[in-house]
Design an enzyme around this catalytic site. Structure first.
Site, PDB file in Angstrom:
ATOM      1  N   LYS A  47      37.568  36.519  39.539  1.00  0.00           N
ATOM      2  CA  LYS A  47      36.548  37.626  39.749  1.00  0.00           C
ATOM      3  C   LYS A  47      37.367  38.788  39.401  1.00  0.00           C
ATOM      4  O   LYS A  47      36.706  39.921  38.857  1.00  0.00           O
ATOM      5  CB  LYS A  47      36.264  37.840  41.061  1.00  0.00           C
ATOM      6  N   GLY A  48      38.727  38.896  39.058  1.00  0.00           N
ATOM      7  CA  GLY A  48      39.442  39.862  38.853  1.00  0.00           C
ATOM      8  C   GLY A  48      39.044  40.751  37.428  1.00  0.00           C
ATOM      9  O   GLY A  48      39.125  41.802  37.437  1.00  0.00           O
ATOM     10  N   ASP A 104      42.435  40.578  33.654  1.00  0.00           N
ATOM     11  CA  ASP A 104      42.764  41.855  34.357  1.00  0.00           C
ATOM     12  C   ASP A 104      44.383  42.001  34.457  1.00  0.00           C
ATOM     13  O   ASP A 104      44.893  42.983  34.240  1.00  0.00           O
ATOM     14  CB  ASP A 104      42.310  41.574  35.977  1.00  0.00           C
ATOM     15  N   ASP A 107      50.510  37.817  35.347  1.00  0.00           N
ATOM     16  CA  ASP A 107      51.671  37.877  36.397  1.00  0.00           C
ATOM     17  C   ASP A 107      52.480  36.841  35.583  1.00  0.00           C
ATOM     18  O   ASP A 107      53.739  37.228  34.711  1.00  0.00           O
ATOM     19  CB  ASP A 107      51.087  37.633  37.399  1.00  0.00           C
ATOM     20  N   LYS A 135      52.887  42.187  34.040  1.00  0.00           N
ATOM     21  CA  LYS A 135      54.130  42.378  34.787  1.00  0.00           C
ATOM     22  C   LYS A 135      55.198  41.523  34.266  1.00  0.00           C
ATOM     23  O   LYS A 135      55.351  40.359  34.161  1.00  0.00           O
ATOM     24  CB  LYS A 135      54.041  41.655  36.033  1.00  0.00           C
ATOM     25  N   PHE A 156      53.310  43.610  43.841  1.00  0.00           N
ATOM     26  CA  PHE A 156      51.727  43.111  44.024  1.00  0.00           C
ATOM     27  C   PHE A 156      50.686  44.455  44.154  1.00  0.00           C
ATOM     28  O   PHE A 156      50.881  45.127  44.999  1.00  0.00           O
ATOM     29  CB  PHE A 156      51.614  42.450  45.329  1.00  0.00           C
ATOM     30  N   VAL A 157      49.962  44.446  43.338  1.00  0.00           N
ATOM     31  CA  VAL A 157      48.899  45.525  42.977  1.00  0.00           C
ATOM     32  C   VAL A 157      47.641  45.115  43.512  1.00  0.00           C
ATOM     33  O   VAL A 157      47.187  43.935  43.256  1.00  0.00           O
ATOM     34  CB  VAL A 157      48.951  46.045  41.777  1.00  0.00           C
ATOM     35  N   ASP A 163      42.363  41.865  43.867  1.00  0.00           N
ATOM     36  CA  ASP A 163      42.264  41.838  45.462  1.00  0.00           C
ATOM     37  C   ASP A 163      43.656  41.453  45.990  1.00  0.00           C
ATOM     38  O   ASP A 163      44.269  40.758  45.441  1.00  0.00           O
ATOM     39  CB  ASP A 163      41.007  40.822  45.664  1.00  0.00           C
ATOM     40  N   ARG A 169      39.127  45.454  45.769  1.00  0.00           N
ATOM     41  CA  ARG A 169      38.360  45.243  44.419  1.00  0.00           C
ATOM     42  C   ARG A 169      37.978  46.341  43.969  1.00  0.00           C
ATOM     43  O   ARG A 169      37.983  46.683  42.830  1.00  0.00           O
ATOM     44  CB  ARG A 169      37.856  43.998  44.208  1.00  0.00           C
TER      45      ARG A 169
HETATM   46  P1  IMP Z   1      49.262  34.534  36.874  1.00  0.00           P
HETATM   47  O1  IMP Z   1      50.379  34.430  37.593  1.00  0.00           O
HETATM   48  O2  IMP Z   1      49.662  35.181  35.396  1.00  0.00           O
HETATM   49  O3  IMP Z   1      48.883  33.262  36.444  1.00  0.00           O
HETATM   50  O4  IMP Z   1      48.104  35.287  37.494  1.00  0.00           O
HETATM   51  C1  IMP Z   1      46.946  34.777  37.738  1.00  0.00           C
HETATM   52  C2  IMP Z   1      45.971  35.557  38.510  1.00  0.00           C
HETATM   53  O5  IMP Z   1      46.605  36.010  39.839  1.00  0.00           O
HETATM   54  C3  IMP Z   1      45.433  36.706  37.728  1.00  0.00           C
HETATM   55  O6  IMP Z   1      44.315  36.718  37.030  1.00  0.00           O
HETATM   56  C4  IMP Z   1      45.106  37.640  39.044  1.00  0.00           C
HETATM   57  O7  IMP Z   1      43.878  37.319  39.480  1.00  0.00           O
HETATM   58  C5  IMP Z   1      45.940  37.317  39.911  1.00  0.00           C
HETATM   59  N1  IMP Z   1      47.212  38.142  40.254  1.00  0.00           N
HETATM   60  C6  IMP Z   1      48.340  38.208  39.803  1.00  0.00           C
HETATM   61  N2  IMP Z   1      49.097  39.210  40.125  1.00  0.00           N
HETATM   62  C7  IMP Z   1      48.474  39.716  41.010  1.00  0.00           C
HETATM   63  C8  IMP Z   1      48.402  41.180  41.603  1.00  0.00           C
HETATM   64  O8  IMP Z   1      49.517  41.974  41.682  1.00  0.00           O
HETATM   65  N3  IMP Z   1      47.452  41.516  42.361  1.00  0.00           N
HETATM   66  C9  IMP Z   1      46.487  41.011  42.757  1.00  0.00           C
HETATM   67  N4  IMP Z   1      46.273  39.839  41.956  1.00  0.00           N
HETATM   68  C10 IMP Z   1      47.086  39.351  41.106  1.00  0.00           C
END
Ligand code: IMP
Length: 185
Positions: A47-48, A104, A107, A135, A156-157, A163, A169
């Site tokens: 949903k991000g 969005d 990470d 990041k 963590f944002v 969210d 959100r």
């Molecule tokens: P990944 O670690 O790149 O696979 O991130 C996957 C998903 O985790 C992202 O699309 C976000 O929905 C969520 N996410 C990653 N970092 C953050 C954060 O700092 N805050 C909130 N959601 C996050």
């Protein structure tokens, strides 16, 4: 939860509403340059990506289509599990389409890397990635981002679609959540 309580949980502002709008507009101009002769298919990851998709789609001055995909995410934790599961698949075929994945935040990069692999077999003409936030220090896999809004520190944002346990959100900016909110120091 009252709005005042939500704001009180934010330790520091990473990006204001205005800065986000500038970043989205910059991404839109880059996408327009690359998509002059075809209608791109924007794919948002729920949903991000809802907020960035809504703003980016309205900022783009070219015809476009939108579809959504939902994959399993963090739940109530703040660390990526690396486990990706399709919760809702696409409704529009990717065959012959110029696809832009709208994210969005990147990470660890695990979700995006999994998505790119999954899309590779769906015969798209091209697959590009637009991400509002990245990041760099958290990335575990090297994933190409064609259109990037901002690099941010490894905190963590929340806000602007992001969210923690489904809250925050709707904040119009992006901020660092106080670690005390999720049981940290
Ligand atoms: P990944 O670690 O790149 O696979 O991130 C996957 C998903 O985790 C992202 O699309 C976000 O929905 C969520 N996410 C990653 N970092 C953050 C954060 O700092 N805050 C909130 N959601 C996050």
């Amino acid at each position: 939860m009252e709005f005042e309580d939500i704001s009180a949980d934010i330790e520091s502002v990473v990006l204001t509403k205005e800065q986000i709008a500038e970043g989205v507009a910059r991404i839109a101009r880059e996408i327009e340059r690359d998509h002059t002769n075809h209608t791109p298919l924007l794919i948002g990851v729920l949903k991000g990506a809802v907020m960035v998709m809504a703003d980016l789609a309205r900022e783009l001055r070219i015809p476009l289509e939108i579809d959504w995909m939902a994959v399993s995410s963090y739940g109530a934790s703040t660390k990526s599990s690396g486990v990706v599961r399709i919760v809702k698949d696409l409704e529009i075929s990717l065959e012959g389409r110029h696809v832009i994945i709208v994210e969005d935040i990147v990470d660890s990069g695990l979700t995006l890397s999994w998505l790119l692999e999954n899309f590779a077999s769906r015969q798209a003409a091209s697959v590009r990635v637009a991400a509002l936030l990245r990041k760099p220090e958290a990335m575990k896999v090297d994933v190409p981002i064609d259109y990037l809004g901002f690099d941010i520190p490894n905190d963590f944002v929340v806000g602007y679609g992001l969210d923690y346990a489904e809250s925050y959100r709707s904040l119009s900016g992006v901020g660092v959540l106080k670690p005390s909110v999720y049981g940290g120091s």
